[in-house]
Design an enzyme around this catalytic site. Structure first.
Site, short mmCIF file in Angstrom:
data_model
loop_
_atom_site.label_atom_id
_atom_site.label_comp_id
_atom_site.label_asym_id
_atom_site.label_seq_id
_atom_site.Cartn_x
_atom_site.Cartn_y
_atom_site.Cartn_z
N GLU A 111 4.23 -9.68 15.03
CA GLU A 111 3.44 -10.19 16.40
C GLU A 111 3.07 -11.78 16.04
O GLU A 111 3.16 -12.34 16.87
CB GLU A 111 2.18 -9.41 16.55
CG GLU A 111 1.28 -9.33 15.80
CD GLU A 111 0.67 -8.11 15.12
OE1 GLU A 111 -0.50 -8.05 14.80
OE2 GLU A 111 1.56 -7.24 15.08
N ARG A 140 0.84 -1.39 -0.06
CA ARG A 140 0.03 0.19 0.03
C ARG A 140 0.88 1.30 0.08
O ARG A 140 0.36 2.18 -0.44
CB ARG A 140 -1.09 -0.14 1.04
CG ARG A 140 -2.10 -1.18 0.97
CD ARG A 140 -3.20 -1.24 1.85
NE ARG A 140 -2.44 -1.28 3.37
CZ ARG A 140 -2.02 -2.60 3.96
NH1 ARG A 140 -2.49 -3.59 3.43
NH2 ARG A 140 -1.54 -2.87 5.33
#
Length: 177
Positions: A99, A62
């Protein structure tokens, strides 16, 4: 309506994506709103019109959407920071923690020039891990990261601490998820 209110209104919020408890700020809704998309690129041009930038480094995927039109309008070369395995030829590689695991990004060695100044652009800045890895790629080639830019910032995730001493600029910040 202010420009900031217009931008905020164009950002779609998706609860529980990609995992429960996460509020995802989706920039694709900016792209379907040409006046807001134009505002973002115009604002970037205004912010950096007097800066000494030799190249833009756009982060997959993006970040490319904002880096490419900005680079073209500013007449500055665009370097792509890609996910591992997407670039042919000699490249710099950097892994970083997510994560949920480890990711790797790459840049063509031929695109990074020693001593050149790079503005790194992504759509959203959260923890700063991807941008830190992008800085590592550029520094492997002797380039200098002058600033990080994102449309959206989540400063409550403390990205500025990780990315210091390099300045971080965003068009809009959100206080919490």
């Amino acid at each position: 309506m202010t420009d900031l209110e217009m931008l905020d209104g164009a950002i779609r919020r998706v609860p529980d994506f990609p995992t429960p408890g996460i509020l995802f700020y989706d920039i694709t809704s900016i792209l379907t709103n040409p006046p807001v998309f134009k505002y973002c690129i115009d604002k970037m041009l205004e912010l950096y019109k007097n800066d000494s930038i030799d190249a833009i480094a756009g982060v997959e995927s993006r970040g490319f959407l904002f880096a490419a039109p900005f680079a073209e309008r500013a007449r500055i070369p665009l370097v792509l920071i890609r996910k591992k395995g997407k670039l042919p030829g000699a490249k710099y590689t950097c892994s970083y923690s997510l994560e949920y695991g480890i990711a790797e990004i790459e840049a063509h060695k031929s695109d990074i020039t020693k001593g050149k100044r790079y503005l790194v652009i992504d759509d959203l800045i959260a923890t700063g891990g991807t941008l830190q890895a992008a800085r590592n790629l550029i520094e492997q080639g002797g380039g200098i990261v002058t600033e990080f830019f994102g449309i959206i910032g989540l400063p409550f995730l403390n990205y500025e601490k990780l990315l210091a001493p390099i300045r971080v600029t965003t068009l809009i910040n959100y206080a919490s998820e």
